[in-house]
Design an enzyme around this catalytic site. Structure first.
Site: not given
Ligand SMILES: Cc1cc2nc3c(=O)[nH]c(=O)nc-3n(C[C@H](O)[C@H](O)[C@H](O)COP(=O)(O)OP(=O)(O)OC[C@H]3O[C@@H](n4cnc5c(N)ncnc54)[C@H](O)[C@@H]3O)c2cc1C
Ligand SMILES: Cc1cc2nc3c(=O)[nH]c(=O)nc-3n(C[C@H](O)[C@H](O)[C@H](O)COP(=O)(O)OP(=O)(O)OC[C@H]3O[C@@H](n4cnc5c(N)ncnc54)[C@H](O)[C@@H]3O)c2cc1C
Ligand SMILES: CC(C)(COP(=O)(O)OP(=O)(O)OC[C@H]1O[C@@H](n2cnc3c(N)ncnc32)[C@H](O)[C@@H]1OP(=O)(O)O)[C@@H](O)C(=O)NCCC(=O)NCCS
Ligand SMILES: CC(C)(COP(=O)(O)OP(=O)(O)OC[C@H]1O[C@@H](n2cnc3c(N)ncnc32)[C@H](O)[C@@H]1OP(=O)(O)O)[C@@H](O)C(=O)NCCC(=O)NCCS
Lengths: 526, 526
Positions: A17, A21, A252, A257-259, A405, A413
């Site tokens: 974790s 970025c 998957t 099994i998840y991905a 605004y 606008k």
């Protein structure tokens, strides 16, 4: 979610974790403390969630038959097995290293994780490099160029495509090119690396067109490829984008099994086609969906639209949905429209320009994508447009969104409303437009009418254009031949639109306004 | 739109198209040049659009029978008539001046237009005032308080309601109160002005509770009332909010007379009820719709949702849709939820807090409103939520909006997504919540469990709460009586949510998490 569940996280590296970025910004010393990149630690996960996190433990194999994993403890080098009820694969993606001569030499770096970051930062801190070559100008490449420049290096960027930042289109990218060059970044576009070689204590980078660059370090940021090794070896289905195939529930081909994340293939919400979109937003959301599904929910991941943004020196560059290249590839008919406005009321201090491009179906104006470049407020407009796209709205719907605004924040606008007005005018036939790339093909009979003021014309104009400033147009109509096609342009399109309306109602039937105006047209020529 | 149309604009004042919204900032010298406030001039309108603009010409009467207007030229004091095919009424609204003793005295100002601005600014520039009283703390009042403070004045704000900024709810406003007080603004809430009197060269302001303030000038910003005189005298229908009634096409009860802007009654998109929402965004959009309808289109104005924002010193305060007060008045069932997050990734420099409140139907999670307070990025979240509300979306839809993420701009799970997660958890029963105002009514048997760290508790806590830090909770469950109701709280709600999940799965059946946590609760107590 489930206190009884026994949850084990295996991570082959030393960190979980972490803030991928943020890595370029740590190298650039914008994020000073390395600590800050470590968003979660195994200890904290244990204390708070009672989760058993095993770093430096690499999963070698999924034994679907036995419902067991084979794991190597990289501390002890011992291999052991753990049984499972469910597996969630989130192995990410690896930086692509093209098989080029010299690729394995020293001073050639990729950036994916904390050790990569430590290596690059250590190199910059200790070796006083003067110059860097960044290969690949996607978001990460551009962020690295900026951050190395911030560290005092001269930076050359090499990119195979004719433009940086693939998610935006070429004429939008042209503005980013100009900005990068102004900041002192050297661009080699439409040009790939042919190979690397050592040269004294430095590095030689040979480009496909024969150019040779001498540098102190190389960052390879030529994209990522999904990490599918475990899945492939376990016989799980791989999609046509070479990423792991999953269903709407993120399972998957083996339902146990998840991905998730950069390793999987998702559905592009615009085209409905399979796509590989390696971004943190979808990855995080997919993680939450899988957690809920594992405790009995039936949540669907509804696809990605690739909303992304980057800071590029003083610019903000964002995109969502499909661009022209993607729409052409998918065979989807589209129309585009541009507007230029300030981020907020022009009379309030700090107003800076923003260009917004939207793409939509010519038939009913359904939004297909949006791109924005500006000095401030790009993220807001991209997010509003991303929201409208997610809800399958049209350019007409943009016209009456009720946005906040006050002078420090926007305009009565908003640029998003304005984009809706302009696109709507194209669709309802109030204004016909011509695109920047169509100017070169105009036949010599066409009148190119510049309605800017004389002083603007002196700073640059389209070849063979005639100038009648907008405010004089009504009085000088007789100078124009109403049998001819007229292409009108101004700085950004607004005065061109008014001129178009005047001409159309005065017996000129074939009038087109240059979308994006001279500002866009000239940016591409540079 | 139509070159043949003869268009005349009558304006009783000396300026058209000035930046009302910028006026406070000119007084505050944030917008230095007065020029900048004059967005359009009659000359420019003539040159570009061939429109005949007559300033200092007041329309006295609409003669519907004759289809003529009666106009007074304020330069010559002569009265004349003009015939019309259509009239567009946009007379705006006037500042409310309550009939208080001394109201007509000197040094009491209202702010609507350029002459008002010149007067106030002139007074401040020339009289070296030390103190001002602002009466009414809506957006304009708060902006004036800030701008007078910027000019070096001490400012007291007097407001009848128990809070500033009506569009947000009381607990959100409490945070604004604390910020205003911290900046040195004196607040008199739940208190009205009883009257004004002269006192030597200064002004005495007497409040309803007997307090007397001595000041140098007074700004009356106690709301506006729609300017309906012309319409009423012409026998046009007036709505129940005392503004001009119009249909979807913005026609008054006479189809040849359109009306727009602050003078009209609109439909509140949430309640479907008539409302008076005097804001520039709707006004500008209505103007465009009427222009199109006059040349033959059939465009509808789809109602307002009151999206608004203000800068309040360092804070940004925004709202869209309905608040609790409005929903209660309309008899609409609602649930609320809060989240606290940073404007962007916490590890990137400049991350500052943001609190988001959303309101939604308890049945299906349909969004009814949103409010946000923070130091940055409020406008973006309000605009995204305004867009979702416009398209009648639910809290579940917020969970998967694909928003732009890079560290300088947001988080992989944006605050808007997070608001969707938290609200979704309430609706799916993953977490039951209790609101800040319900704490006082808890019976003494209820356990109030503070799961923050000890050091946080020392800085303030809810009376009679017991402290077990979240990370120790699993080991100390036996200290709690599982037959009792438990109210959990932490700083903002996140740890409280995790504690709630732990308790619910360990035999505690009656557990509620304090929405918004101690941060919100304590803000209201101050
Ligand atoms: C420099 C950089 C900048 C970025 N900037 C942005 C941005 O601004 N915005 C954005 O949206 N996205 C950005 N991204 C992309 C974003 O980081 C990814 O989309 C996200 O991290 C994907 O999460 P993931 O879990 O799929 O993969 P990862 O975060 O890569 O995690 C995968 C983990 O699995 C481990 N692993 C792999 N195989 C095994 C195995 N067999 N056994 C044990 N462990 C294994 C890896 O060591 C790794 O730690 C950036 C990425 C980089 C590298
Ligand atoms: C100080 C201030 C700050 C504001 N800040 C914001 C903000 O941040 N955000 C926001 O959305 N809104 C803001 N507003 C509100 C916004 O300015 C109004 O919603 C908008 O101006 C309404 O436009 P309108 O045309 O209806 O009225 P106006 O702009 O008031 O124009 C009406 C015009 O009609 C003229 N007139 C009236 N009667 C006659 C007659 N009989 N003959 C000829 N002329 C006549 C008046 O002189 C006036 O010039 C602010 C307003 C003020 C005063
Ligand atoms: C500022 C003001 C004069 C702008 O007037 P406007 O003419 O409506 O707005 P713009 O000049 O931005 O022009 C918009 C038009 O140009 C078109 N346009 C804008 N950019 C364009 C582009 N790049 N290409 C083609 N057309 C474009 C739009 O479609 C729109 O035309 P449409 O309405 O026919 O579709 C007006 O809003 C005003 O009077 N404001 C001051 C008063 C006020 O609002 N006060 C309260 C807030 S402070
Ligand atoms: C940072 C990170 C640890 C956050 O993990 P997380 O636990 O999902 O997120 P949070 O700590 O913000 O907690 C979110 C949960 O708290 C809940 N929550 C948040 N605020 C709340 C509040 N005020 N009241 C009640 N509940 C709240 C949410 O509903 C959510 O729970 P749910 O998913 O069960 O609905 C995770 O995103 C991560 O590992 N990030 C680093 C890796 C990465 O993303 N890299 C790429 C980008 S750099």
């Amino acid at each position: 979610m489930d206190e009884e569940a026994e949850i084990v996280i295996f991570e082959k590296g030393a960190h979980i974790s972490f803030a991928n970025c943020g890595l370029p910004y740590h190298i650039g010393e914008v994020i000073e403390e390395r600590e800050k990149l470590l968003v979660q630690t195994p200890e904290a996960m244990k204390a708070r969630f009672d989760i058993d996190v095993r770093v430096k433990n690499e999963v070698l194999k999924i034994d679907r038959e036995a419902e067991e994993l084979e794991i190597k403890d990289l501390n002890s080098n011992e291999t052991y097995r753990e049984s499972y009820d469910y597996v969630v694969l989130s192995p990410g993606a690896d930086p692509i290293k093209p098989p080029l001569p010299g690729m394995d030499g020293e001073k050639i770096f990729t950036l994916r994780n904390i050790p990569d970051t430590d290596q690059i930062k250590g190199f910059v801190d200790n070796n006083n490099p003067q110059h860097a070559v960044v290969v690949g100008a996607g978001y990460i490449g551009v962020e690295m160029a900026e951050n190395l420049h911030e560290r005092g290096l001269d930076v050359s960027v090499v990119e195979m495509a004719p433009q940086v930042l693939g998610p935006i289109d070429r004429e939008m990218a042209a503005q980013v090119h100009n900005h990068l060059r102004m900041k002192g970044i050297e661009l080699y576009l439409d040009n790939g690396v042919a190979g690397f070689a050592d040269q004294d204590k430095r590095k030689k980078v040979e480009l496909q067109d024969g150019t040779e660059l001498t540098t102190d370090l190389v960052i390879m940021s030529a994209g990522v490829s999904p990490n599918t090794k475990l899945a492939e070896e376990a016989g799980l289905e791989i999609g046509q984008t070479r990423a792991i195939k999953v269903n709407d529930y993120l399972q998957t081909s083996d339902e146990k099994i998840y991905a998730i994340g950069d390793a999987i293939e998702v559905t592009d919400v615009i085209t409905g086609q399979p796509a590989h979109i390696p971004l943190a937003g979808p990855a995080n959301k997919q993680g939450r969906i899988v957690a809920n599904n594992l405790v009995g929910d039936k949540e669907k991941f509804k696809g990605s639209q690739g909303t992304a943004i980057a800071k590029v020196f003083d610019l903000e560059v964002g995109a969502t949905g499909n661009n022209e290249k993607q729409l052409q590839a998918a065979g989807i008919d589209y129309q585009v429209s541009y507007i230029n406005k300030k981020n907020h009321a022009g009379y309030y201090p700090g107003a800076v320009p923003l260009m917004l491009k939207i793409l939509f179906t010519p038939k009913d104006g359904k939004l297909l994508g949006a791109q924005a470049i500006g000095y401030d407020g790009v993220d807001k407009r991209i997010d509003v447009l991303a929201t409208a796209i997610r809800f399958e709205k049209t350019v007409f719907d943009l016209q009456d969104i009720d946005l906040a605004y006050a002078p420090p924040f926007g305009s009565a606008k908003d640029p998003v409303n304005m984009a809706g007005f302009t696109a709507g005018n194209i669709l309802t036939g109030k204004m016909d437009v011509i695109q920047w790339h169509e100017i070169a093909d105009l036949d010599s009979e066409t009148i190119i009418l510049d309605v800017r003021e004389e002083i603007e014309v002196q700073l640059g104009k389209i070849d063979n254009s005639v100038n009648i400033p907008l405010n004089q147009l009504r009085d000088r109509l007789d100078e124009l031949d109403s049998d001819k096609e007229i292409v009108v342009y101004c700085a950004v399109g607004l005065r061109g639109y008014i001129a178009t309306r005047i001409l159309l109602q005065n017996g000129f039937n074939n009038v087109k306004n240059l979308a994006g105006g001279y500002k866009l047209y000239s940016a591409v020529q540079k």
